[in-house]
Design a protein around this motif. Structure first.
Motif, PDB file in Angstrom:
ATOM      1  N   ASN A 588       0.798  -1.227   0.000  1.00 55.71           N
ATOM      2  CA  ASN A 588       0.000   0.000   0.000  1.00 55.71           C
ATOM      3  C   ASN A 588       0.834   1.283   0.000  1.00 55.71           C
ATOM      4  O   ASN A 588       0.324   2.361   0.221  1.00 55.71           O
ATOM      5  CB  ASN A 588      -1.024   0.012   1.149  1.00 55.71           C
ATOM      6  CG  ASN A 588      -0.369  -0.061   2.517  1.00 55.71           C
ATOM      7  OD1 ASN A 588       0.851   0.023   2.618  1.00 55.71           O
ATOM      8  ND2 ASN A 588      -1.182  -0.211   3.548  1.00 55.71           N
ATOM      9  N   LEU A 589       2.145   1.125  -0.272  1.00 59.83           N
ATOM     10  CA  LEU A 589       2.947   2.350  -0.309  1.00 59.83           C
ATOM     11  C   LEU A 589       4.183   2.173  -1.166  1.00 59.83           C
ATOM     12  O   LEU A 589       4.590   1.055  -1.486  1.00 59.83           O
ATOM     13  CB  LEU A 589       3.358   2.753   1.109  1.00 59.83           C
ATOM     14  CG  LEU A 589       4.149   1.751   1.957  1.00 59.83           C
ATOM     15  CD1 LEU A 589       5.632   1.795   1.676  1.00 59.83           C
ATOM     16  CD2 LEU A 589       3.918   2.090   3.427  1.00 59.83           C
ATOM     17  N   GLY A 594      14.781   5.451   1.911  1.00 59.01           N
ATOM     18  CA  GLY A 594      14.496   5.508   3.347  1.00 59.01           C
ATOM     19  C   GLY A 594      13.287   6.366   3.705  1.00 59.01           C
ATOM     20  O   GLY A 594      13.039   6.620   4.883  1.00 59.01           O
ATOM     21  N   ARG A 595      12.520   6.822   2.719  1.00 57.94           N
ATOM     22  CA  ARG A 595      11.335   7.641   3.011  1.00 57.94           C
ATOM     23  C   ARG A 595      10.117   7.094   2.275  1.00 57.94           C
ATOM     24  O   ARG A 595      10.233   6.590   1.151  1.00 57.94           O
ATOM     25  CB  ARG A 595      11.551   9.094   2.559  1.00 57.94           C
ATOM     26  CG  ARG A 595      12.708   9.808   3.254  1.00 57.94           C
ATOM     27  CD  ARG A 595      12.420  10.063   4.735  1.00 57.94           C
ATOM     28  NE  ARG A 595      13.515  10.729   5.423  1.00 57.94           N
ATOM     29  CZ  ARG A 595      14.497  10.114   6.085  1.00 57.94           C
ATOM     30  NH1 ARG A 595      14.515   8.798   6.174  1.00 57.94           N
ATOM     31  NH2 ARG A 595      15.450  10.800   6.682  1.00 57.94           N
ATOM     32  N   VAL A 596       8.931   7.236   2.896  1.00 62.16           N
ATOM     33  CA  VAL A 596       7.694   6.865   2.207  1.00 62.16           C
ATOM     34  C   VAL A 596       7.333   8.019   1.289  1.00 62.16           C
ATOM     35  O   VAL A 596       7.223   9.169   1.746  1.00 62.16           O
ATOM     36  CB  VAL A 596       6.541   6.638   3.213  1.00 62.16           C
ATOM     37  CG1 VAL A 596       5.230   6.372   2.482  1.00 62.16           C
ATOM     38  CG2 VAL A 596       6.865   5.496   4.150  1.00 62.16           C
ATOM     39  N   ILE A 597       7.158   7.727  -0.007  1.00 65.75           N
ATOM     40  CA  ILE A 597       6.844   8.841  -0.901  1.00 65.75           C
ATOM     41  C   ILE A 597       5.403   8.785  -1.421  1.00 65.75           C
ATOM     42  O   ILE A 597       4.906   9.746  -1.979  1.00 65.75           O
ATOM     43  CB  ILE A 597       7.864   8.956  -2.057  1.00 65.75           C
ATOM     44  CG1 ILE A 597       8.058   7.603  -2.738  1.00 65.75           C
ATOM     45  CG2 ILE A 597       9.206   9.468  -1.561  1.00 65.75           C
ATOM     46  CD1 ILE A 597       8.973   7.691  -3.931  1.00 65.75           C
ATOM     47  N   GLU A 598       4.766   7.631  -1.251  1.00 65.08           N
ATOM     48  CA  GLU A 598       3.363   7.551  -1.656  1.00 65.08           C
ATOM     49  C   GLU A 598       2.655   6.515  -0.799  1.00 65.08           C
ATOM     50  O   GLU A 598       3.242   5.478  -0.466  1.00 65.08           O
ATOM     51  CB  GLU A 598       3.302   7.133  -3.127  1.00 65.08           C
ATOM     52  CG  GLU A 598       2.101   7.688  -3.840  1.00 65.08           C
ATOM     53  CD  GLU A 598       2.033   7.184  -5.270  1.00 65.08           C
ATOM     54  OE1 GLU A 598       3.104   7.013  -5.877  1.00 65.08           O
ATOM     55  OE2 GLU A 598       0.913   6.930  -5.745  1.00 65.08           O
ATOM     56  N   TYR A 599       1.398   6.802  -0.486  1.00 64.27           N
ATOM     57  CA  TYR A 599       0.635   5.845   0.322  1.00 64.27           C
ATOM     58  C   TYR A 599      -0.794   5.841  -0.170  1.00 64.27           C
ATOM     59  O   TYR A 599      -1.370   6.891  -0.479  1.00 64.27           O
ATOM     60  CB  TYR A 599       0.687   6.265   1.796  1.00 64.27           C
ATOM     61  CG  TYR A 599      -0.257   5.479   2.683  1.00 64.27           C
ATOM     62  CD1 TYR A 599       0.135   4.267   3.250  1.00 64.27           C
ATOM     63  CD2 TYR A 599      -1.546   5.946   2.955  1.00 64.27           C
ATOM     64  CE1 TYR A 599      -0.724   3.534   4.053  1.00 64.27           C
ATOM     65  CE2 TYR A 599      -2.417   5.221   3.756  1.00 64.27           C
ATOM     66  CZ  TYR A 599      -2.002   4.020   4.302  1.00 64.27           C
ATOM     67  OH  TYR A 599      -2.847   3.303   5.090  1.00 64.27           O
ATOM     68  N   TRP A 634      -6.199   9.307  10.368  1.00 65.75           N
ATOM     69  CA  TRP A 634      -4.767   9.560  10.545  1.00 65.75           C
ATOM     70  C   TRP A 634      -3.995   9.159   9.284  1.00 65.75           C
ATOM     71  O   TRP A 634      -3.226   9.939   8.733  1.00 65.75           O
ATOM     72  CB  TRP A 634      -4.287   8.767  11.754  1.00 65.75           C
ATOM     73  CG  TRP A 634      -2.810   8.776  11.990  1.00 65.75           C
ATOM     74  CD1 TRP A 634      -1.926   7.787  11.695  1.00 65.75           C
ATOM     75  CD2 TRP A 634      -2.039   9.842  12.569  1.00 65.75           C
ATOM     76  NE1 TRP A 634      -0.656   8.155  12.060  1.00 65.75           N
ATOM     77  CE2 TRP A 634      -0.695   9.420  12.601  1.00 65.75           C
ATOM     78  CE3 TRP A 634      -2.354  11.115  13.066  1.00 65.75           C
ATOM     79  CZ2 TRP A 634       0.327  10.208  13.111  1.00 65.75           C
ATOM     80  CZ3 TRP A 634      -1.323  11.892  13.585  1.00 65.75           C
ATOM     81  CH2 TRP A 634      -0.008  11.451  13.600  1.00 65.75           C
ATOM     82  N   GLU A 635      -4.241   7.923   8.822  1.00 64.61           N
ATOM     83  CA  GLU A 635      -3.465   7.397   7.694  1.00 64.61           C
ATOM     84  C   GLU A 635      -3.666   8.265   6.444  1.00 64.61           C
ATOM     85  O   GLU A 635      -2.709   8.631   5.763  1.00 64.61           O
ATOM     86  CB  GLU A 635      -3.882   5.963   7.338  1.00 64.61           C
ATOM     87  CG  GLU A 635      -3.936   4.993   8.490  1.00 64.61           C
ATOM     88  CD  GLU A 635      -5.302   4.961   9.155  1.00 64.61           C
ATOM     89  OE1 GLU A 635      -5.618   5.937   9.862  1.00 64.61           O
ATOM     90  OE2 GLU A 635      -6.055   3.986   8.986  1.00 64.61           O
ATOM     91  N   GLU A 636      -4.933   8.562   6.169  1.00 60.35           N
ATOM     92  CA  GLU A 636      -5.195   9.264   4.916  1.00 60.35           C
ATOM     93  C   GLU A 636      -4.646  10.693   4.914  1.00 60.35           C
ATOM     94  O   GLU A 636      -4.055  11.135   3.945  1.00 60.35           O
ATOM     95  CB  GLU A 636      -6.696   9.240   4.611  1.00 60.35           C
ATOM     96  CG  GLU A 636      -7.055   7.939   3.909  1.00 60.35           C
ATOM     97  CD  GLU A 636      -8.528   7.591   4.031  1.00 60.35           C
ATOM     98  OE1 GLU A 636      -9.355   8.516   4.143  1.00 60.35           O
ATOM     99  OE2 GLU A 636      -8.840   6.373   4.029  1.00 60.35           O
ATOM    100  N   LEU A 642       2.723  14.255   4.902  1.00 62.43           N
ATOM    101  CA  LEU A 642       4.149  14.100   5.217  1.00 62.43           C
ATOM    102  C   LEU A 642       4.903  13.313   4.146  1.00 62.43           C
ATOM    103  O   LEU A 642       6.076  12.966   4.345  1.00 62.43           O
ATOM    104  CB  LEU A 642       4.327  13.388   6.566  1.00 62.43           C
ATOM    105  CG  LEU A 642       3.958  14.160   7.817  1.00 62.43           C
ATOM    106  CD1 LEU A 642       4.350  13.375   9.059  1.00 62.43           C
ATOM    107  CD2 LEU A 642       4.641  15.515   7.864  1.00 62.43           C
ATOM    108  N   SER A 643       4.243  13.054   3.057  1.00 62.02           N
ATOM    109  CA  SER A 643       4.864  12.259   2.003  1.00 62.02           C
ATOM    110  C   SER A 643       6.281  12.777   1.677  1.00 62.02           C
ATOM    111  O   SER A 643       6.481  13.979   1.528  1.00 62.02           O
ATOM    112  CB  SER A 643       3.951  12.335   0.777  1.00 62.02           C
ATOM    113  OG  SER A 643       4.661  11.929  -0.342  1.00 62.02           O
ATOM    114  N   GLY A 644       7.236  11.845   1.623  1.00 61.68           N
ATOM    115  CA  GLY A 644       8.639  12.241   1.378  1.00 61.68           C
ATOM    116  C   GLY A 644       9.393  12.517   2.660  1.00 61.68           C
ATOM    117  O   GLY A 644      10.611  12.578   2.687  1.00 61.68           O
TER     118      GLY A 644
END
Ligand code: GAL
Length: 676
Positions: A588-589, A594-599, A634-636, A642-644
């Motif tokens: 789902n992401l 080292g960073r989440v860029i999309e979820y 929270w998730e959405e 905070l993406s990136g």
């Protein structure tokens, strides 16, 4: 009255006046330990908790000035030591298990450059791998560049006795910094130059085993010069501006044995000057007067050549003019003090006095070593408690103390004392190389966890619609698995990870949690008056959130190492760290670098390469900045805002989401045979 009669009356008065002034200026503090609550500890959240070792004491099979000395003096030989050179990965597991966030160790120059014209690339690669491995565990390396040992070729050239040899060591430091400076932030130049010179050149107990004040003066001066040159050189290299490079000073407190005896005072003052003050003054002013020298000399680059001061503290010594110069003779101690195996007393109050001594350097202080030789581990727990209490009190009183490294990780080769002195948190059986955690190790780990582990916040508002009748009358985190509500399993895991405070957000159905308890954990409940969703629930509990907290889902059982997660979070500089698994049936992401860029909670994409596994670490500032009243997810909201900037903590440990009856059954099976 005759002049001599006047003198006879005045002399004792003057004498006692001097004693009173000295006593007033240098009180020998003693805490009433029995009346002290040693559990009353408070440390800043970014305090560095660590353990320390040195290469020659643990690696084994070295060939350096020490092995040469051991043989020539017929001392117990270091030999295989802890065979750490071959067992380092397993030893890093031991460090990790303690929950520390940093590890201080030294590079063995004699391994890296065994001949003047030969650098051993294999050895260099191993040190580099060790650094990577520590970092991957969220443990910050602190590297010491000289810890008593050096190559034989360097010693044969005269070592630090000869001024021009200093450049050999500085070249070595430069090479090491070029290799590791991109990953290692903490550097100690020379470990305890005062001990190195006193033991090696005054008492003759360390190599080269000389007793000469003249040589001591040259070695002391050259070591100060070496430190200054090293600091200046490294600061100019790439990453030098970001590195924290410091001087490590062993502080020995000297007190007069008889406080009414001026001779004892004079001796204490002389020793204090030679062992402590002249070095600290040198660092502060740039002018160094080596021990026993009458003149000070400016050393270029010495002034301000430290980003921090490392304090190694062990004891105080009671001075008389006739002190033994052999370490085998028992030093004097106060009648109420306990003698450690090293025969000097346990005197934690001296740590506070050490902080006072280094204070006017105006540098951040790190306790780079503190520990005790205690064969049967009956004194070490108290030793740890007292020294941490002293440190905590000093922080409260405004001292800028930022870290504490226990000496030592495991029992090891204690220099001139060979293997007789055991300083470890882990016991080492030198026949089998087996390591066993001592009671004191458990205690240190417990204290670290208590002070490092943030509050846990559990989102336990879920109604469990998909669970059907299982969650008909109760929120889903109260559904039983293997005889216990799922939330108890979660708390049990968190407790094992060192957490002691939990905030449970119960949703609007909260009355069902009435009477719920979990032994050893301080539980707070917060209820909503209407369903607010995950984000709304957190915002609604804003007042109860700590500055940083571990966020858990009340229906996920996720047994991962929190210590590692928390280390990584604080090291990342980000405000949110998410645990991501790459072994899940759906993704789902997308994470990168080292960073989440999309979820996307609901849709999946070919590009996705990870799945949010539940446990995360959150800074309250995120809730403050993006939170709002009412119902929201929270998730959405947060993950896209905070993406990136979401730090990824990769961990493929299976997690159990108990949303459906089938999944509950699976978790039930997992727990079977593991006890309730
Ligand atoms: C320090 C030294 C360590 C360790 C410790 C215990 O002076 O830096 O290597 O031996 O003492 O005595």
């Amino acid at each position: 009255m005759l002049w001599w009669q006047i003198a006879l009356i005045c002399l004792p008065i003057v004498y006692f006046l001097i004693i009173i002034i000295l006593s007033f200026q240098n009180p020998e503090k003693h805490v009433k330990w029995n009346d002290t609550n040693l559990g009353n500890l408070k440390f800043p959240k970014d305090f560095l908790w660590g353990v320390a070792t040195a290469s020659h004491q643990i690696e084994g099979n070295n060939k350096n000035n020490w092995t040469q000395f051991e043989k020539s003096k017929g001392l117990e030989e270091s030999g295989l030591a802890c065979d750490h050179w071959n067992r380092w990965k397993k030893d890093f597991d031991l460090i990790e298990r303690l929950g520390v966030g940093t590890y201080r160790f030294s590079l063995e120059w004699s391994r890296i450059q065994p001949e003047i014209d030969f650098w051993d690339e294999k050895v260099i690669l191993q040190y580099s791998n060790m650094v990577d491995n520590l970092i991957s565990r969220g443990i910050e390396p602190m590297v010491t560049l000289h810890h008593f040992s050096h190559p034989i070729w360097f010693q044969e050239k005269g070592g630090f006795e000869v001024g021009k040899n200093v450049s050999d060591w500085v070249d070595f430091c430069e090479k090491m910094f070029n290799l590791l400076g991109d990953r290692v932030k903490w550097w100690c130049t020379i470990n305890e130059p005062a001990v190195f010179t006193t033991m090696g050149y005054v008492l003759g107990e360390f190599p080269p085993g000389i007793r000469s004040f003249k040589t001591t003066r040259s070695v002391a001066k050259n070591m100060m010069l070496a430190h200054a040159l090293c600091y200046r050189k490294l600061k100019k290299l790439p990453y030098g501006d970001k590195a924290k490079i410091g001087f490590v000073k062993n502080i020995n407190i000297f007190d007069p044995y008889r406080r009414w005896n001026l001779l004892h005072w004079i001796q204490a003052k002389i020793l204090d000057e030679m062992f402590n003050k002249c070095w600290l003054r040198g660092l502060k002013t740039g002018k160094f007067r080596p021990p026993s020298s009458l003149f000070s000399k400016k050393i270029d680059g010495l002034k301000g050549s430290s980003d921090f001061i490392g304090v190694n503290y062990y004891t105080h010594l009671l001075a008389t003019p006739f002190m033994p110069t052999k370490v085998e003779i028992d030093p004097l101690i106060r009648p109420w003090e306990d003698r450690t195996d090293f025969r000097y007393p346990m005197y934690a109050e001296g740590l506070r006095r050490s902080f006072e001594m280094v204070k006017n350097l105006n540098l951040p202080i790190y306790v780079t070593e503190n520990g005790v030789a205690d064969d049967d581990d009956d004194m070490r727990p108290e030793h740890i408690r007292r020294h941490l209490w002293i440190t905590s009190q000093a922080i409260k009183d405004g001292y800028d103390i930022r870290g504490f490294y226990h000496w030592s990780l495991m029992d090891n080769f204690e220099w001139a004392e060979g293997y007789t002195q055991r300083f470890g948190l882990y016991h080492v059986n030198y026949n089998t190389q087996e390591r066993t955690l001592k009671e004191s190790g458990r205690l240190y780990s417990e204290i670290i966890n208590l002070n490092r582990m943030p509050q846990i916040v559990i989102l336990a508002g879920g109604l469990g619609t998909r669970l059907g009748k299982l969650a008909k009358d109760i929120p889903k985190s109260l559904v039983e698995v293997n005889g216990l509500p799922i939330i108890s399993h979660i708390l049990k895991w968190a407790y094992g990870q060192g957490c002691r405070r939990a905030l449970i957000l119960t949703g609007h159905n909260g009355e069902k949690f009435k009477g719920f308890k979990f032994s050893g954990m301080d539980l707070k409940f917060h209820r909503e008056s209407e369903p607010l969703g995950t984000g709304g629930a957190l915002f609604n509990a804003l007042e109860l959130l700590d500055d940083d907290f571990i966020l858990l889902w009340g229906d996920d059982y996720h047994p991962i190492q929190y210590g590692e997660l928390v280390n990584q979070h604080f090291n990342s500089g980000e405000k949110l760290t998410m645990t991501v698994t790459e072994s899940h049936d759906s993704m789902n992401l997308k994470h990168y670098g080292g960073r989440v860029i999309e979820y996307n909670k609901n849709e999946t994409s070919e590009q996705f390469n990870g799945y949010e596994a539940g446990t995360s670490v959150v800074s309250k500032s995120v809730v403050v900045k993006y939170g709002k009243l009412g119902k929201w997810s929270w998730e959405e909201i947060i993950y896209s805002k905070l993406s990136g900037k979401i730090n990824v903590y990769l961990d493929n440990t299976k997690f159990w989401d108990v949303g459906t009856p089938e999944r509950i059954l699976k978790l039930e099976q997992f727990f079977k045979g593991r006890g309730p």
